[in-house]
Enzyme design. Structure first.
Site, PDB file in Angstrom:
ATOM      1  N   ILE A 299     -51.739  42.636 -29.669  1.00 25.41           N
ATOM      2  CA  ILE A 299     -51.222  43.021 -30.988  1.00 25.41           C
ATOM      3  C   ILE A 299     -50.081  42.123 -31.451  1.00 25.41           C
ATOM      4  CG2 ILE A 299     -51.948  45.430 -30.833  1.00 25.41           C
ATOM      5  CD1 ILE A 299     -49.153  46.165 -29.926  1.00 25.41           C
ATOM      6  N   GLY A 300     -49.672  41.173 -30.637  1.00 28.72           N
ATOM      7  CA  GLY A 300     -48.595  40.272 -31.044  1.00 28.72           C
ATOM      8  C   GLY A 300     -48.400  39.194 -29.994  1.00 28.72           C
ATOM      9  N   GLY A 302     -45.854  35.385 -29.203  1.00 28.61           N
ATOM     10  CA  GLY A 302     -44.803  34.484 -29.640  1.00 28.61           C
ATOM     11  C   GLY A 302     -44.469  33.497 -28.557  1.00 28.61           C
ATOM     12  N   GLY A 303     -43.406  32.734 -28.762  1.00 29.88           N
ATOM     13  CA  GLY A 303     -43.040  31.685 -27.826  1.00 29.88           C
ATOM     14  C   GLY A 303     -42.623  32.202 -26.470  1.00 29.88           C
ATOM     15  N   GLY A 305     -43.507  35.538 -25.243  1.00 34.17           N
ATOM     16  CA  GLY A 305     -44.271  36.641 -24.688  1.00 34.17           C
ATOM     17  C   GLY A 305     -45.479  37.023 -25.518  1.00 34.17           C
ATOM     18  N   VAL A 307     -47.816  40.596 -26.513  1.00 26.25           N
ATOM     19  CA  VAL A 307     -47.738  42.061 -26.529  1.00 26.25           C
ATOM     20  C   VAL A 307     -49.151  42.639 -26.629  1.00 26.25           C
ATOM     21  CG1 VAL A 307     -46.745  44.090 -27.673  1.00 26.25           C
ATOM     22  CG2 VAL A 307     -45.500  41.916 -27.675  1.00 26.25           C
ATOM     23  N   LYS A 321     -45.364  44.203 -23.071  1.00 29.06           N
ATOM     24  CA  LYS A 321     -44.977  42.819 -23.372  1.00 29.06           C
ATOM     25  C   LYS A 321     -44.901  42.027 -22.071  1.00 29.06           C
ATOM     26  CE  LYS A 321     -41.295  39.977 -25.380  1.00 29.06           C
ATOM     27  NZ  LYS A 321     -39.998  39.972 -26.069  1.00 29.06           N
ATOM     28  N   ASP A 422     -30.770  39.076 -33.683  1.00 29.65           N
ATOM     29  CA  ASP A 422     -32.071  38.736 -34.287  1.00 29.65           C
ATOM     30  C   ASP A 422     -32.593  39.901 -35.134  1.00 29.65           C
ATOM     31  OD1 ASP A 422     -34.056  36.940 -34.830  1.00 29.65           O
ATOM     32  OD2 ASP A 422     -35.254  37.394 -33.068  1.00 29.65           O
TER      33      ASP A 422
END
Length: 619
Positions: A299-300, A302-303, A305, A307, A321, A422
């Site tokens: 579902i996600g 990125g640099g 990790g 998810v 994650k 963030d």
């Protein structure tokens, strides 16, 4: 008679001409790549046989046809086929190649449609060919340096896979609506980068994810035993002694390897366990929950990790994650992040449900964080929804106050305070009741109360970074306040933090745009049209003014999060908006920003939204 032949001849020539056109038109629809590899590769056909496992069969067939598309990419520079007719021809030929293997060829129609492989500029950030790819990704990407060798080795395969996730995350950040960036990435790695080509077994298995058959060339236990006993009978006691020595050494090596891996797991667990109130999961529990970390459950990414959505044995939905780049980050930072999140007990902050630490020879060190699953996704997603499902004014007001309460808890209720660093729309998650929870504490930093910090390396997301933090690394609670102000303006206006719609002008920050309208007495124009008239106009405008004040470029003129909450709730008056220095989107500001970063040895802060590096602070 001669006259009749003279009259018929032109007519026959016309028919011949039309037939030539018809034949050439038919030939243009032929599949442009060779599918003969389908019946020569030793791939695993079991999932496409009765009983058919539809999900895994479709994944296998997608990997299989990906070999041909990779070859097509290398030959033509095109990621997909030119039209529906060509795609239909390829799928038809693909179906005919599966038929001799006694497979259910109807699965091709079940898994794919003609349009799935037709060139479309909206598939992935506008990429249609290799030239587009290099413009978006760069002339030399992580794939070019990580995926060119033999993929049969586990280490090389893992390096290539990590590079693929990194490139995909960068593309998805450029175009969040993309659907095929991951597939484009593996086509490029297999067809263009890898020197052995996509039909190589190592390349097909590692990069394209094609399951290989284990029937051909494998040895079973009975065969091994026959061979061993034959050698023992022929060579006698000398060979027996040698075999026993080899077996002992293997056993001893595995024993020491197991002890080594268990020591790694225990050292991390012992570092975190005294302070963590979360559950420790075994890797087998997470594999069952996520269907062995299936891509369908992703579902996600990125640099830092990936998810996955998972379902625990008791039916609880969770988000799992997996932390990447462990070699560069180290276990110390993982323990630090777990320690930070374990201190958080607030309804507006995403709490940690559990952790998992594992290590083995096959996949090396793996680290996981487990959270409650948020069914309404992120604030960024909700703001992108159009029509009747758009966020209402009461929902927006509630979300803003929820985020403020979460930040107030981090800044004032935890000693020493925690600075999130963030805060942005993608890191604000919404539960089933649309209550906001601030998430992703990978960049969180614990400070000393009443003191600011200078960090040796800035981390965050461009557009949300406070100027003093981006330029000088100065970190205070008001760095979070600046990001919070940006989020308020995004929620109230429905606009993104950076306006890039006008290609003939500079990038406009939302703070510059909102401040200009407010100073001109046009605060109402800042409000999203969909919520105008839904509530008291003065209250809505108050929220906008607080957002502008929180997002002020000068630290001293920003309120604290406690003061911002009182202004939002109407407990104290909002001061007159002070003047701003040169707009943050102005060319002169960007030049000074670049100069400041160059002096400090840092690069321009276009940082990944998933970055979880925790920087070292200097007092």
């Amino acid at each position: 008679m001669d006259t009749l032949d003279t009259q018929v001849a032109p007519f026959l020539l016309l028919l011949l001409f039309l037939f030539t056109i018809l034949v050439s038109g038919t030939e243009s629809a032929l599949c442009p790549f060779d599918l003969n590899y389908v019946d020569t590769l030793t791939w695993d056909t079991s999932t496409c046989r009765d009983p058919i496992d539809t999900q895994h069969c479709c994944q296998t067939l997608l990997s299989l046809i990906g070999i041909g598309l990779s070859q097509h990419l290398k030959q033509t520079s095109q990621f997909q086929l030119q039209d529906n007719n060509t795609s239909a021809s390829c799928l038809s030929e693909f179906r005919s190649k599966l038929s001799p293997l006694s497979l259910n060829t109807s699965m091709v129609s079940t898994c794919f449609q003609n349009s799935d492989f037709v060139s479309n500029s909206s598939s992935c950030a506008g990429i249609e060919n290799i030239q587009d790819w290099k413009q978006k990704v760069g002339l030399i990407s992580p794939l070019d340096t990580s995926c060119s060798g033999d993929m049969n080795g586990q280490t090389q395969c893992s390096i290539c896979t990590d590079a693929g996730f990194k490139v995909t995350a960068d593309l998805n950040q450029k175009d969040p609506n993309s659907t095929k960036c991951f597939y484009f990435t593996i086509l490029y790695a297999a067809g263009v980068v890898n020197q052995f080509g996509p039909s190589n077994l190592g390349t097909a298995s590692c990069i394209l994810g094609l399951p290989l058959s284990t029937k051909k060339g494998s040895w079973n236990k009975e065969q091994v035993l026959k061979l061993v006993f034959g050698i023992l009978g022929a060579l006698g006691g000398v060979i027996l002694t040698s075999v026993l020595i080899v077996l002992f050494r293997k056993w001893d090596r595995r024993r020491r390897e197991n002890l080594y891996h268990r020591s790694i797991e225990n050292s991390v667990r012992n570092s975190v366990l005294p302070n963590a109130g979360a559950k420790w999961f075994h890797i087998s529990e997470l594999e069952r929950a996520t269907n062995k970390f299936s891509q369908r459950n992703m579902i996600g990414q990125g640099g830092d990790g990936v998810v996955y959505k998972g379902t625990l044995s008791d039916g609880t939905l969770v988000a799992v994650k997996e932390i990447l780049n462990l070699e560069s980050k180290g276990d110390e930072e993982f323990c630090y992040e777990v320690d930070i999140i374990s201190k958080i007990k607030h309804r507006n902050l995403l709490a940690l449900r559990g952790c998992c630490v594992t290590s083995d020879n096959l996949k090396g060190k793996r680290r996981f964080l487990v959270y409650d699953y948020m069914p309404n996704d992120s604030l960024s997603y909700q703001l992108s929804i159009a029509g009747a499902n758009r966020l209402t004014w009461p929902q927006r007001k509630s979300i803003i106050l929820d985020v403020a309460k979460g930040l107030a808890y981090l800044h004032y209720e935890i000693k020493p305070p925690i600075y999130h660093r963030d805060i942005k729309a993608t890191n604000i998650l919404l539960d089933s009741k649309m209550k906001a929870k601030v998430a992703d504490f990978g960049l969180a930093k614990q400070g000393s109360e009443g003191q600011s910090h200078l960090t040796t390396r800035v981390a965050g997301t461009y557009g949300y970074l406070a100027p003093e933090y981006a330029l000088y690394g100065q970190l205070t609670e008001k760095s979070d306040v600046y990001s919070f102000g940006i989020v308020i303006l995004e929620i109230m206006s429905g606009r993104k933090v950076l306006d890039t719609t006008n290609s003939n002008s500079n990038v406009v920050l939302i703070t510059d745009w909102a401040w200009t309208l407010a100073k001109s007495g046009l605060t109402k124009e800042i409000l999203d049209e969909s919520i105008r008239g839904e509530g008291p106009e003065k209250i809505m405008e108050r929220f906008v003014l607080v957002g502008i004040l929180c997002g002020h470029a000068m630290v001293a003129l920003r309120p604290t999060i406690a003061e911002a909450m009182k202004m939002l709730e109407g407990d104290i008056d909002i001061p007159e908006l002070p003047d701003r220095p040169v707009p943050l989107g102005h060319e002169s500001f960007r030049s000074s920003l670049l100069f400041g970063l160059q002096r400090s040895g840092r690069s321009m802060p276009y940082f990944s939204s998933y970055e979880t590096n925790v920087t070292t602070s200097t007092m």
